[in-house]
Scaffold this motif. Structure first.
Motif: not given
Length: 136
Positions: A49-76
């Protein structure tokens, strides 16, 4: 004697690497995406489990996690192109920014070690409903 020193050096470097704080090392996170007619969903599958916080402003959605993430976003991007035009990982490795294609409703929640982000079209009033509202 030289090989003995090399072994000691290798062990020292190896132990030093494993003693780094976990916050420094990015965690490999699986990401799944799905889309229906009026809802898109991105699921981050963390190992713990990891903490997270979302901020949505305009057309931008930012998700900040409690730990560093490494992933590919191609499928998204491929699956969610109706909702998401671009994805970027912030320099600190803890925040993912989704650049959205329009003004949507967003929601986020967690379930165990999964963090779920939903992007939905805003409800529109039908023409009949509008006329009823204005007549009353």
């Amino acid at each position: 004697m030289n090989s003995y020193r090399l072994v000691i050096l290798a062990l020292t470097l190896g132990l030093g690497f494993w003693s780094w704080p976990q916050e420094v090392i990015a965690e490999q996170v699986r990401i799944r995406a799905s889309q229906s007619d009026n809802l898109g969903r991105v699921v981050f599958l963390w190992k713990q489990p990891v903490s997270h916080k979302m901020v949505y402003r305009g057309k931008t959605l930012t998700v900040r996690f409690g730990r560093r993430i490494d992933s590919s976003f191609e499928s998204v991007l491929r699956i969610m192109r109706k909702y998401i035009s671009r994805v970027s990982l912030e320099e600190d490795g803890r925040a993912v920014t989704f650049h959205l294609t329009g003004d949507f409703e967003t929601a986020g929640f967690d379930s165990g070690s999964a963090v779920i982000i939903e992007i939905a079209e805003r409800p529109r009033m039908a023409a009949k409903d509008k006329s009823r509202v204005t007549q009353e």
